[in-house]
Design a protein around this motif. Structure first.
Motif, PDB file in Angstrom:
ATOM      1  N   ALA A 109      -9.261  -5.993  -1.092  1.00 47.19           N
ATOM      2  CA  ALA A 109      -9.822  -5.263  -2.239  1.00 47.19           C
ATOM      3  C   ALA A 109      -8.913  -4.110  -2.662  1.00 47.19           C
ATOM      4  CB  ALA A 109     -11.221  -4.742  -1.900  1.00 47.19           C
ATOM      5  N   GLU A 110      -8.289  -3.460  -1.671  1.00 50.96           N
ATOM      6  CA  GLU A 110      -7.370  -2.367  -2.012  1.00 50.96           C
ATOM      7  C   GLU A 110      -6.142  -2.892  -2.751  1.00 50.96           C
ATOM      8  OE1 GLU A 110      -7.779   1.097  -1.850  1.00 50.96           O
ATOM      9  OE2 GLU A 110      -9.724   0.115  -1.752  1.00 50.96           O
ATOM     10  N   LEU A 111      -5.680  -4.069  -2.376  1.00 53.09           N
ATOM     11  CA  LEU A 111      -4.534  -4.671  -3.078  1.00 53.09           C
ATOM     12  C   LEU A 111      -4.942  -5.053  -4.501  1.00 53.09           C
ATOM     13  CD1 LEU A 111      -3.122  -7.004  -0.239  1.00 53.09           C
ATOM     14  CD2 LEU A 111      -2.435  -4.669  -0.815  1.00 53.09           C
ATOM     15  N   ILE A 112      -6.170  -5.517  -4.652  1.00 53.17           N
ATOM     16  CA  ILE A 112      -6.677  -5.894  -5.983  1.00 53.17           C
ATOM     17  C   ILE A 112      -6.755  -4.649  -6.863  1.00 53.17           C
ATOM     18  CG2 ILE A 112      -8.701  -6.751  -7.236  1.00 53.17           C
ATOM     19  CD1 ILE A 112      -9.262  -8.551  -4.742  1.00 53.17           C
ATOM     20  N   ARG A 113      -7.284  -3.576  -6.272  1.00 52.10           N
ATOM     21  CA  ARG A 113      -7.397  -2.315  -7.022  1.00 52.10           C
ATOM     22  C   ARG A 113      -5.994  -1.814  -7.430  1.00 52.10           C
ATOM     23  NH1 ARG A 113     -11.481   1.450  -6.205  1.00 52.10           N
ATOM     24  NH2 ARG A 113     -11.786   0.784  -4.058  1.00 52.10           N
ATOM     25  N   ALA A 114      -5.064  -1.904  -6.483  1.00 48.73           N
ATOM     26  CA  ALA A 114      -3.692  -1.444  -6.766  1.00 48.73           C
ATOM     27  C   ALA A 114      -3.054  -2.266  -7.883  1.00 48.73           C
ATOM     28  CB  ALA A 114      -2.847  -1.523  -5.493  1.00 48.73           C
ATOM     29  N   ALA A 115      -3.507  -3.508  -8.047  1.00 55.65           N
ATOM     30  CA  ALA A 115      -2.945  -4.366  -9.094  1.00 55.65           C
ATOM     31  C   ALA A 115      -3.619  -4.120 -10.447  1.00 55.65           C
ATOM     32  CB  ALA A 115      -3.081  -5.832  -8.696  1.00 55.65           C
ATOM     33  N   GLY A 116      -4.581  -3.188 -10.478  1.00 52.95           N
ATOM     34  CA  GLY A 116      -5.150  -2.787 -11.760  1.00 52.95           C
ATOM     35  C   GLY A 116      -6.468  -3.430 -12.126  1.00 52.95           C
ATOM     36  N   LEU A 117      -7.127  -4.065 -11.174  1.00 48.20           N
ATOM     37  CA  LEU A 117      -8.450  -4.640 -11.463  1.00 48.20           C
ATOM     38  C   LEU A 117      -9.523  -3.828 -10.738  1.00 48.20           C
ATOM     39  CD1 LEU A 117      -7.392  -8.340 -11.188  1.00 48.20           C
ATOM     40  CD2 LEU A 117      -8.772  -7.487 -13.071  1.00 48.20           C
ATOM     41  N   ASP A 118     -10.663  -3.677 -11.346  1.00 48.29           N
ATOM     42  CA  ASP A 118     -11.751  -2.934 -10.710  1.00 48.29           C
ATOM     43  C   ASP A 118     -12.384  -3.760  -9.598  1.00 48.29           C
ATOM     44  OD1 ASP A 118     -11.531  -0.654 -12.246  1.00 48.29           O
ATOM     45  OD2 ASP A 118     -12.847  -1.420 -13.824  1.00 48.29           O
ATOM     46  N   VAL A 119     -12.788  -3.060  -8.544  1.00 48.89           N
ATOM     47  CA  VAL A 119     -13.545  -3.718  -7.465  1.00 48.89           C
ATOM     48  C   VAL A 119     -14.841  -2.943  -7.266  1.00 48.89           C
ATOM     49  CG1 VAL A 119     -11.523  -4.664  -6.268  1.00 48.89           C
ATOM     50  CG2 VAL A 119     -12.311  -2.390  -5.691  1.00 48.89           C
ATOM     51  N   PRO A 120     -15.917  -3.595  -6.806  1.00 50.90           N
ATOM     52  CA  PRO A 120     -17.176  -2.866  -6.609  1.00 50.90           C
ATOM     53  C   PRO A 120     -17.048  -1.826  -5.498  1.00 50.90           C
ATOM     54  CG  PRO A 120     -17.497  -5.251  -6.470  1.00 50.90           C
ATOM     55  CD  PRO A 120     -16.027  -5.011  -6.442  1.00 50.90           C
ATOM     56  N   ASP A 121     -17.845  -0.767  -5.578  1.00 52.08           N
ATOM     57  CA  ASP A 121     -17.885   0.206  -4.484  1.00 52.08           C
ATOM     58  C   ASP A 121     -18.240  -0.529  -3.202  1.00 52.08           C
ATOM     59  OD1 ASP A 121     -17.184   2.376  -5.846  1.00 52.08           O
ATOM     60  OD2 ASP A 121     -19.159   3.345  -5.870  1.00 52.08           O
ATOM     61  N   THR A 122     -17.515  -0.200  -2.138  1.00 53.93           N
ATOM     62  CA  THR A 122     -17.688  -0.934  -0.879  1.00 53.93           C
ATOM     63  C   THR A 122     -17.793   0.044   0.279  1.00 53.93           C
ATOM     64  OG1 THR A 122     -16.415  -2.793  -1.731  1.00 53.93           O
ATOM     65  CG2 THR A 122     -16.618  -2.649   0.646  1.00 53.93           C
ATOM     66  N   LEU A 123     -18.691  -0.231   1.199  1.00 58.53           N
ATOM     67  CA  LEU A 123     -18.806   0.555   2.426  1.00 58.53           C
ATOM     68  C   LEU A 123     -18.828  -0.420   3.596  1.00 58.53           C
ATOM     69  CD1 LEU A 123     -19.521   3.288   3.941  1.00 58.53           C
ATOM     70  CD2 LEU A 123     -21.903   2.564   3.731  1.00 58.53           C
ATOM     71  N   VAL A 124     -17.962  -0.175   4.580  1.00 62.17           N
ATOM     72  CA  VAL A 124     -18.028  -0.945   5.829  1.00 62.17           C
ATOM     73  C   VAL A 124     -18.373   0.065   6.915  1.00 62.17           C
ATOM     74  CG1 VAL A 124     -16.916  -2.664   7.274  1.00 62.17           C
ATOM     75  CG2 VAL A 124     -16.125  -2.335   4.923  1.00 62.17           C
ATOM     76  N   THR A 125     -19.420  -0.204   7.666  1.00 63.10           N
ATOM     77  CA  THR A 125     -19.915   0.833   8.574  1.00 63.10           C
ATOM     78  C   THR A 125     -20.681   0.258   9.762  1.00 63.10           C
ATOM     79  OG1 THR A 125     -21.176   2.908   8.631  1.00 63.10           O
ATOM     80  CG2 THR A 125     -22.074   1.134   7.279  1.00 63.10           C
ATOM     81  N   THR A 126     -20.760   1.076  10.821  1.00 57.63           N
ATOM     82  CA  THR A 126     -21.664   0.768  11.938  1.00 57.63           C
ATOM     83  C   THR A 126     -22.853   1.736  11.908  1.00 57.63           C
ATOM     84  OG1 THR A 126     -20.378   2.240  13.367  1.00 57.63           O
ATOM     85  CG2 THR A 126     -19.855  -0.117  13.497  1.00 57.63           C
ATOM     86  N   ASP A 127     -22.958   2.472  10.823  1.00 58.67           N
ATOM     87  CA  ASP A 127     -23.947   3.547  10.736  1.00 58.67           C
ATOM     88  C   ASP A 127     -25.088   3.152   9.776  1.00 58.67           C
ATOM     89  OD1 ASP A 127     -25.315   5.889  10.266  1.00 58.67           O
ATOM     90  OD2 ASP A 127     -23.506   7.141  10.204  1.00 58.67           O
ATOM     91  N   ALA A 128     -26.250   2.875  10.339  1.00 60.14           N
ATOM     92  CA  ALA A 128     -27.384   2.406   9.528  1.00 60.14           C
ATOM     93  C   ALA A 128     -27.773   3.453   8.479  1.00 60.14           C
ATOM     94  CB  ALA A 128     -28.577   2.097  10.434  1.00 60.14           C
ATOM     95  N   LYS A 129     -27.661   4.733   8.865  1.00 60.94           N
ATOM     96  CA  LYS A 129     -28.039   5.796   7.920  1.00 60.94           C
ATOM     97  C   LYS A 129     -27.092   5.800   6.711  1.00 60.94           C
ATOM     98  CE  LYS A 129     -29.630   9.582   9.952  1.00 60.94           C
ATOM     99  NZ  LYS A 129     -29.512  10.893  10.605  1.00 60.94           N
ATOM    100  N   ALA A 130     -25.797   5.628   6.999  1.00 72.19           N
ATOM    101  CA  ALA A 130     -24.811   5.589   5.902  1.00 72.19           C
ATOM    102  C   ALA A 130     -25.079   4.392   4.990  1.00 72.19           C
ATOM    103  CB  ALA A 130     -23.395   5.509   6.471  1.00 72.19           C
ATOM    104  N   ALA A 131     -25.480   3.275   5.591  1.00 75.72           N
ATOM    105  CA  ALA A 131     -25.777   2.078   4.782  1.00 75.72           C
ATOM    106  C   ALA A 131     -26.983   2.334   3.887  1.00 75.72           C
ATOM    107  CB  ALA A 131     -26.025   0.887   5.698  1.00 75.72           C
TER     108      ALA A 131
END
Lengths: 305, 235
Positions: A128-150
């Motif tokens: 997704a970071e490579l896609i963003r760097a190439a100029g296309l939008d990507v959805p907000d993304t969170l990867v986590t082990t934290d239920a509260k953050a999710a």
């Protein structure tokens, strides 16, 4: 000689093989099921040469002009799983697969696609970071082990989906109240959540310089599995704006992919998001629905190398 | 903070943590990936957080990472249900590739899409990269047959390890120059090159992107490289 590597029953491989035959291009298919009879001699130094043999066929590696590689996970081939991981056949199958992978990485000829170029799809947030760097939008993304953050992420976006972080195929699902109890389980393994983007899906196949776009109408969160949830999916060919078409072409090139399936969604506000770039697209699903000549285009790419 | 990412059973990693104790170095193991606190927000590396030795650490506090494993493997996760281990290991590896790649600090080595240790290259790819960089190479012959025995190990007669700008091992200047060339071609800060006799001289026969950090000097070199851009690294 153009070499195709994979299973003869694989739709995309079969379609490209047929397209090459129609062009009278010199082509051979190295069937992964021929493991038991196959041998490989590979010499790599300042030059690359060797011989691949199977079922009475012999191909000098230096005589191969282009490769279309769609190997199946060798560990899951029935003959290997039946033989078991301690068997000589298993070890041979693994060694042959590794040797083939080494060859398609180092051969100077055109390879659709080299494994190292396909690797970014093995980590979706990395890609997704490579896609963003190439100029296309990507959805907000969170990867986590934290239920509260999710939960905070969910509240912020109102609606989120979850899916695998790795390249393992998973059904994209919407996070709902029924998942709240299970959310604590994410403490065991980082889990990917993504802002839900409403809108219309598009699959864009980039083949070298050619671009084939298809619009997908579906009422499922993951249109690939609409049938399982009693939903419907309709696919039709469409044309993208020139600028977006160019961005898709550039994205595939920047990822080092000669052939790619770009997954896009257009929001109701007209904003385009890119979810993923598939480096080994199962294009026949779309080709059959749209009549687009994707296999012919891949065949041209290989034959004109 | 310096982070050493390794399996729980890596004694070298523990030695490095001890050597860097004054810098607040700590070990991050696969068990930490099963601890609440990790956070990776795409495009917002400063909002990330890691779990290191059981403690939540903001990503902005991490000043360098030394990685000692190419991927998380199922057998490193005894705390995960056996049926889920392979899947979880793949998810953890994919997560770490994204998380580490987004860190602005120095890493030995910076991960690639295929490996936490840098390029996930097979021996043939290292040899091709070296040949393209003008380094003499001993060709690799791979023979795959159902009845074939494993080929004999190549006899390494000279070895050099590059960590940052420092070279360890054989004092031959050309070997050091080749190590620098190959590290640059591969985009890594650390690797070991093994040379065998071939033709009239030495030729590259093996490459390892995870050198054995078996001396204080090598551990110091890794520290110097990781902290070169941070306040902790300045005299």
């Amino acid at each position: 000689m153009i070499l195709l590597w994979g299973l003869p029953g694989d739709g995309p491989l079969r379609a490209v093989y047929s397209a090459l035959k129609r062009r009278n291009a010199p082509v051979c298919l190295f069937d992964q099921c021929s493991i038991a009879s196959a041998t490989l001699d590979l010499d790599v130094g300042p030059t690359v040469h060797g011989t691949l043999q199977w079922d009475g066929n012999a191909v000098a590696l230096e005589a191969v002009t282009a490769i279309y590689a769609r190997p199946y996970d060798v560990r899951r081939l029935p003959m290997l799983s039946e033989a078991g991981p301690l068997s000589p056949l298993w070890h041979h199958g693994m060694a042959l697969d590794d040797g083939m992978q080494a060859w398609v990485e180092v051969t100077p000829v055109r390879v659709v696609n080299r494994p190292s170029m396909m690797a970014s799809n093995g980590s979706k947030p990395y890609q997704a970071e490579l896609i963003r760097a190439a100029g296309l939008d990507v959805p907000d993304t969170l990867v986590t082990t934290d239920a509260k953050a999710a939960m905070v992420f969910h509240e912020h976006h109102g609606s989120v989906i979850y899916k695998s972080t790795s390249g393992v195929r998973s059904i994209v699902s919407r996070l709902g109240p029924e998942h709240k109890d299970r959310l604590m389980d994410i403490g065991n393994c980082p889990t990917q959540f993504q802002q839900y983007i409403p809108g219309t899906d598009y699959r864009v196949h980039v083949v070298g310089d050619r671009v084939f776009a298809a619009q997908i109408a579906s009422d499922a969160d993951d249109y690939r599995y609409a049938g399982r949830s009693g939903g419907r999916t309709e696919i039709r060919a469409c044309t993208l704006e020139p600028e977006l078409r160019e961005r898709c072409r550039r994205l595939a090139a920047e990822l080092g992919l000669l052939f790619a399936g770009v997954d896009l969604r257009r929001s109701p506000e007209g904003r385009w998001y890119c979810f993923e770039v598939n480096p080994s697209p199962g294009f026949t699903f779309y080709q059959e629905a749209t009549g687009q000549k994707i296999a012919e285009s891949v065949a041209s790419l290989l034959a004109d190398a | 903070m310096l982070v050493i990412l390794s399996s729980a059973h890596d004694s070298t990693a523990r030695s490095v943590v001890e050597a860097w104790a004054s810098l607040g170095a700590a070990l991050c193991t696969p068990a930490d990936l099963s601890t609440p606190g990790w956070r990776y927000s795409a495009g917002q590396p400063d909002e990330g957080a890691a779990v290191v030795a059981g403690q939540i650490v903001p990503a902005s506090r991490i000043t360098g990472v030394l990685t000692r494993l190419p991927a998380i493997h199922a057998e490193m996760l005894p705390h995960i249900h056996a049926a889920d281990r392979e899947y979880v290991a793949g998810e953890m590896t994919a997560f770490l590739i994204a998380f580490l790649s987004a860190l602005p600090c120095r890493l030995l080595n910076r991960p690639t899409a295929g490996s936490l240790l840098g390029p996930a290259w097979r021996p043939e790819q290292w040899i091709r990269a070296a040949a393209k960089a003008g380094i003499p190479v001993r060709p690799i012959h791979r023979s795959v047959r159902l009845s074939a025995l494993s080929p004999p190990e190549s006899e390494i007669v000279a070895e050099v390890t590059l960590i940052g700008d420092r070279i360890f091992g054989d004092g031959e200047p050309s070997l050091a120059a080749w190590a620098h060339s190959l590290a640059q071609a591969a985009g890594v800060g650390m690797l070991t090159l093994g040379f065998a006799l071939y033709g009239s001289g030495l030729a590259l026969a093996s490459v390892d992107p995870m050198p054995d950090l078996n001396s204080h000097e090598k551990i110091d070199a890794a520290r110097e490289f990781l902290l070169a851009d941070s306040k902790e690294g300045r005299p």
